[in-house]
Motif scaffolding. Sequence first.
Motif, PDB file in Angstrom:
ATOM      1  N   ASN A   1       0.829  -1.205   0.000  1.00  0.00           N
ATOM      2  CA  ASN A   1       0.000   0.000   0.000  1.00  0.00           C
ATOM      3  C   ASN A   1       0.865   1.257   0.000  1.00  0.00           C
ATOM      4  O   ASN A   1       1.926   1.298   0.641  1.00  0.00           O
ATOM      5  N   PRO A   2       0.407   2.307  -0.705  1.00  0.00           N
ATOM      6  CA  PRO A   2       1.240   3.500  -0.912  1.00  0.00           C
ATOM      7  C   PRO A   2       1.773   4.131   0.358  1.00  0.00           C
ATOM      8  O   PRO A   2       2.958   4.498   0.426  1.00  0.00           O
TER       9      PRO A   2
ATOM     10  N   VAL B   1      -4.043   1.869  -5.712  1.00  0.00           N
ATOM     11  CA  VAL B   1      -4.555   3.191  -5.337  1.00  0.00           C
ATOM     12  C   VAL B   1      -6.049   3.157  -5.068  1.00  0.00           C
ATOM     13  O   VAL B   1      -6.560   3.862  -4.218  1.00  0.00           O
TER      14      VAL B   1
ATOM     15  N   LEU C   1     -11.524   7.962  -1.563  1.00  0.00           N
ATOM     16  CA  LEU C   1     -10.464   7.333  -0.769  1.00  0.00           C
ATOM     17  C   LEU C   1     -10.749   7.482   0.725  1.00  0.00           C
ATOM     18  O   LEU C   1     -10.538   6.555   1.506  1.00  0.00           O
TER      19      LEU C   1
ATOM     20  N   ARG D   1      -8.870   4.551   3.121  1.00  0.00           N
ATOM     21  CA  ARG D   1      -7.610   4.081   2.557  1.00  0.00           C
ATOM     22  C   ARG D   1      -6.375   4.681   3.237  1.00  0.00           C
ATOM     23  O   ARG D   1      -5.291   4.134   3.174  1.00  0.00           O
TER      24      ARG D   1
ATOM     25  N   HIS E   1      -4.340   6.965   2.403  1.00  0.00           N
ATOM     26  CA  HIS E   1      -3.336   7.574   1.548  1.00  0.00           C
ATOM     27  C   HIS E   1      -4.062   8.540   0.618  1.00  0.00           C
ATOM     28  O   HIS E   1      -5.290   8.502   0.518  1.00  0.00           O
TER      29      HIS E   1
ATOM     30  N   THR F   1      -4.195  10.544  -3.351  1.00  0.00           N
ATOM     31  CA  THR F   1      -3.841  10.280  -4.752  1.00  0.00           C
ATOM     32  C   THR F   1      -2.421  10.754  -5.034  1.00  0.00           C
ATOM     33  O   THR F   1      -1.716  10.158  -5.839  1.00  0.00           O
TER      34      THR F   1
ATOM     35  N   ASP G   1       0.112  10.659  -2.932  1.00  0.00           N
ATOM     36  CA  ASP G   1       1.033   9.634  -2.427  1.00  0.00           C
ATOM     37  C   ASP G   1       1.334   8.630  -3.533  1.00  0.00           C
ATOM     38  O   ASP G   1       2.496   8.292  -3.798  1.00  0.00           O
ATOM     39  N   TYR G   2       0.272   8.142  -4.150  1.00  0.00           N
ATOM     40  CA  TYR G   2       0.431   7.152  -5.226  1.00  0.00           C
ATOM     41  C   TYR G   2       1.126   7.764  -6.430  1.00  0.00           C
ATOM     42  O   TYR G   2       2.062   7.170  -6.998  1.00  0.00           O
TER      43      TYR G   2
ATOM     44  N   THR H   1      -1.308  -1.409 -10.544  1.00  0.00           N
ATOM     45  CA  THR H   1      -2.185  -0.841  -9.538  1.00  0.00           C
ATOM     46  C   THR H   1      -3.560  -1.492  -9.596  1.00  0.00           C
ATOM     47  O   THR H   1      -3.830  -2.304 -10.484  1.00  0.00           O
TER      48      THR H   1
ATOM     49  N   THR I   1     -10.630   9.467 -11.205  1.00  0.00           N
ATOM     50  CA  THR I   1      -9.927   8.191 -11.367  1.00  0.00           C
ATOM     51  C   THR I   1      -9.355   8.077 -12.781  1.00  0.00           C
ATOM     52  O   THR I   1      -8.208   7.635 -12.970  1.00  0.00           O
TER      53      THR I   1
ATOM     54  N   THR J   1      -0.559   8.685 -14.253  1.00  0.00           N
ATOM     55  CA  THR J   1       0.442   7.742 -13.740  1.00  0.00           C
ATOM     56  C   THR J   1       0.776   6.616 -14.704  1.00  0.00           C
ATOM     57  O   THR J   1       1.795   5.951 -14.552  1.00  0.00           O
TER      58      THR J   1
END
Length: 313
Positions: free
Chosen positions: A111-112, A139, A147, A152, A154, A156, A158-159, A177, A194, A201
């Motif tokens: 996990n991120p 993510v 999130l 979660r 974390h 976005t 972070d990822y 992912t 999303t 990414t």
Amino acid sequence: LKELEEQSGEFQPSVLRASPFTGIVNIEEGCLDACAFCSTHLVKGRLHSFSESFIVDQVQRLVSDGCKEIQLTGQDCGCYGFDTDTNLSELVQKILVHVPGDYKLRLGMGNPRHVLTYQDSLLDCFADERVYKFIHIPVQSGSERILKAMNRRHTTRDYANLAEAFRTRFEKFTLSTDMIVGYPGETDEDFRATMDLLRETRPTVCNITRFVPRPNTVAFGMNATSMVSDTEKHRRSAELAQAFQKIALQNNQKWVGTECDVVTEKCGHRSGTTIARNEAYSPVALQGDYEPGKKIRVRITGAEPFALIAEPL
């Protein structure tokens, strides 16, 4: 394994063989999260990391027994060692130092928020040719609001920052992912976020899931009025999959014309073909029947969204 357990006096991780040339070592059980949609923490409980010495010993035994690929697995490998004052990068470095040989390590999901805490040292691990340049960082959504609803823990960013760090350090690197569509309360704006994160990414592997409530989870008990219709879930997942496959193809096309070493894995779905893996754990399709575990020098001649096409040199 039983003898080692009796000597240590404690429970030890499972060691499996996916094939004569692929070993699987479980490095931890449980996790440090409580995601609203997931039952892992209910079934597996809190994190329990297995000892570095036992893991290193098992990797050594598998390599000595002919394994060419070692998969380090767990519910969340990213938080390995957080309960024993170590981490995944330190474990990998110990394996690389104490286990010489011609093999590849594939790291399991992380996990991120956990991976971020030792990002630089983990990047150093991937510089070793015995580590597949592949990382699985789920993510789940590109919407900060969703999130948070998922618990979660974390963001976005972070990822995205992790993805950028790996992309900057290594020219050819496989980012994997997971993304969920249709989470309760997900609006079209959330879904667009999303889509935007996917395009930013650019993962080469993306596991897309339409939300299904799991019994006894927080998400299972959410108000029915917040549920996204099945029709809309299918529409969103199809749109996300189409965008992802375009990105995956573009990523794979960067390999075309290059030469690389691959290790054969299994027979291909198409008759008379073999699937191998390159340094970034990308599946590579070869014409011909090759026994598993064979290293071959190839030239990449073509690309598809889910595989590379190659010919032996």
